[in-house]
Design a protein around this motif. Structure first.
Motif, short mmCIF file in Angstrom:
data_model
loop_
_atom_site.label_atom_id
_atom_site.label_comp_id
_atom_site.label_asym_id
_atom_site.label_seq_id
_atom_site.Cartn_x
_atom_site.Cartn_y
_atom_site.Cartn_z
N THR A 75 0.85 -1.18 0.00
CA THR A 75 0.00 0.00 0.00
C THR A 75 0.88 1.23 0.00
OG1 THR A 75 -0.15 -0.02 2.41
CG2 THR A 75 -1.90 -1.13 1.21
N ILE A 76 0.44 2.25 -0.69
CA ILE A 76 1.19 3.50 -0.80
C ILE A 76 0.33 4.61 -0.25
CG2 ILE A 76 2.30 5.10 -2.40
CD1 ILE A 76 2.72 2.65 -4.28
N ALA A 77 0.84 5.33 0.73
CA ALA A 77 0.10 6.40 1.39
C ALA A 77 -0.08 7.58 0.45
CB ALA A 77 0.84 6.85 2.64
N ASP A 78 -1.17 8.32 0.66
CA ASP A 78 -1.43 9.52 -0.14
C ASP A 78 -0.23 10.47 -0.09
OD1 ASP A 78 -3.94 8.37 -0.36
OD2 ASP A 78 -5.02 10.04 0.56
N GLY A 79 0.36 10.62 1.09
CA GLY A 79 1.48 11.54 1.28
C GLY A 79 2.70 11.19 0.44
N VAL A 80 2.90 9.91 0.19
CA VAL A 80 4.03 9.48 -0.65
C VAL A 80 3.82 9.97 -2.07
CG1 VAL A 80 5.21 7.46 -1.62
CG2 VAL A 80 4.55 7.49 0.80
N VAL A 81 2.62 9.75 -2.59
CA VAL A 81 2.31 10.19 -3.96
C VAL A 81 2.36 11.71 -4.04
CG1 VAL A 81 0.52 10.20 -5.75
CG2 VAL A 81 0.95 8.12 -4.44
N GLU A 82 1.89 12.40 -2.98
CA GLU A 82 1.92 13.87 -2.96
C GLU A 82 3.35 14.39 -3.01
OE1 GLU A 82 -0.41 14.70 0.53
OE2 GLU A 82 -2.31 14.45 -0.55
N LYS A 83 4.26 13.76 -2.29
CA LYS A 83 5.66 14.20 -2.32
C LYS A 83 6.28 14.01 -3.69
CE LYS A 83 7.11 13.73 2.47
NZ LYS A 83 8.02 13.04 3.40
N ILE A 84 6.05 12.85 -4.29
CA ILE A 84 6.59 12.57 -5.62
C ILE A 84 6.05 13.59 -6.63
CG2 ILE A 84 6.62 10.91 -7.54
CD1 ILE A 84 6.42 8.69 -5.32
N ALA A 85 4.74 13.83 -6.58
CA ALA A 85 4.11 14.76 -7.52
C ALA A 85 4.60 16.19 -7.28
CB ALA A 85 2.59 14.70 -7.38
N GLY A 86 4.74 16.58 -6.02
CA GLY A 86 5.21 17.93 -5.70
C GLY A 86 6.61 18.19 -6.22
N LEU A 87 7.49 17.22 -6.03
CA LEU A 87 8.87 17.38 -6.52
C LEU A 87 8.90 17.40 -8.05
CD1 LEU A 87 10.73 15.09 -3.98
CD2 LEU A 87 10.92 17.57 -4.18
N ALA A 88 8.12 16.53 -8.67
CA ALA A 88 8.09 16.47 -10.14
C ALA A 88 7.53 17.76 -10.73
CB ALA A 88 7.26 15.28 -10.60
N ALA A 89 6.52 18.34 -10.10
CA ALA A 89 5.93 19.59 -10.59
C ALA A 89 6.92 20.75 -10.46
CB ALA A 89 4.65 19.90 -9.82
N ARG A 90 7.65 20.79 -9.35
CA ARG A 90 8.62 21.88 -9.13
C ARG A 90 9.78 21.83 -10.12
NH1 ARG A 90 6.30 21.10 -4.35
NH2 ARG A 90 5.96 22.87 -2.98
N ASP A 91 10.04 20.66 -10.70
CA ASP A 91 11.13 20.51 -11.67
C ASP A 91 10.83 21.19 -13.00
OD1 ASP A 91 12.81 19.11 -10.01
OD2 ASP A 91 12.29 17.14 -10.81
N VAL A 92 9.58 21.55 -13.24
CA VAL A 92 9.18 22.12 -14.53
C VAL A 92 9.51 23.61 -14.56
CG1 VAL A 92 7.22 22.58 -16.06
CG2 VAL A 92 7.38 20.39 -14.86
N VAL A 93 10.19 24.02 -15.62
CA VAL A 93 10.51 25.43 -15.81
C VAL A 93 9.22 26.21 -15.99
CG1 VAL A 93 11.66 27.10 -17.33
CG2 VAL A 93 12.75 24.90 -16.84
#
Length: 151
Positions: free
Chosen positions: A28-46
C-alpha cells in the motif's frame, strides 16, 4: 523398487508458498508518498514558481518557523492533493507560474512530469492530474515571506 526411486527423481520440485514472491502480499502506498513525488516532479518544470495558493504558502512559511509547528503540509506537498486507490491515483495540483510563460505549456509539462514520476516510482496508474493556476509571479514582486514574530 528401482522403479519407485527412478520416478521420484523425475518429479518436478514443487515451490513452497505457491508462486512468485512478488505476488505474496500487498503493497500500500500512502497519499502523502504520492503527494511528495508529484510535488517534486511539478517543481522541476521550468515556469513553475511555487506550489499552493499565496495564503497556504504564507501560512506554511510561518508554520515552518515555529518549532514543532508541523501539523500542516510540508513544503514539498504544499499545493498537492492525492487520492490513492489500490491500482490508481488521481491528483489535484495548485501552482503559481512565472510571468511570461505559456500557462498551457507549463500545465502540460507539469502533467507529463508528474504522471511519469508517479507511475515510475509507484506502479500506480495516474488517471488524472488536475491543475489549478492560482497566481502569476511578476518579475518585480517580492517573495511573500512573512515577518517572524519569534525572536
Amino acid at each position: 523398487m528401482a522403479d519407485s526411486v527412478h520416478s521420484d527423481q523425475q518429479n518436478p520440485v514443487t515451490k513452497r508458498g505457491g508462486g512468485d514472491p512478488a505476488s505474496r502480499g500487498r503493497t500500500t502506498i500512502a497519499d502523502g508518498v504520492v503527494e511528495k513525488i508529484a510535488g517534486l516532479a511539478a517543481r522541476d518544470v521550468v515556469g513553475v514558481h511555487a506550489m499552493g495558493s499565496g495564503i497556504s504558502r504564507t501560512l506554511g512559511a510561518v508554520r515552518d518557523r515555529v518549532p514543532g509547528g508541523g501539523g500542516g503540509k510540508s513544503g514539498v506537498t504544499r499545493g498537492v492533493k492525492a487520492e490513492v486507490g489500490e491500482v490508481q491515483t488521481a491528483l489535484d495540483l495548485e501552482i503559481v507560474v512565472d510571468y511570461g510563460v505559456s500557462i498551457s505549456d507549463v500545465a502540460g509539462a507539469v502533467r507529463e512530469n508528474v504522471i511519469a514520476a508517479v507511475e515510475r516510482m509507484t506502479g500506480l496508474e495516474v488517471v488524472e492530474v488536475n491543475i489549478a493556476v492560482s497566481d502569476v509571479k511578476l518579475p518585480d514582486e517580492e517573495e511573500e515571506e512573512p515577518e517572524s514574530r519569534l525572536q
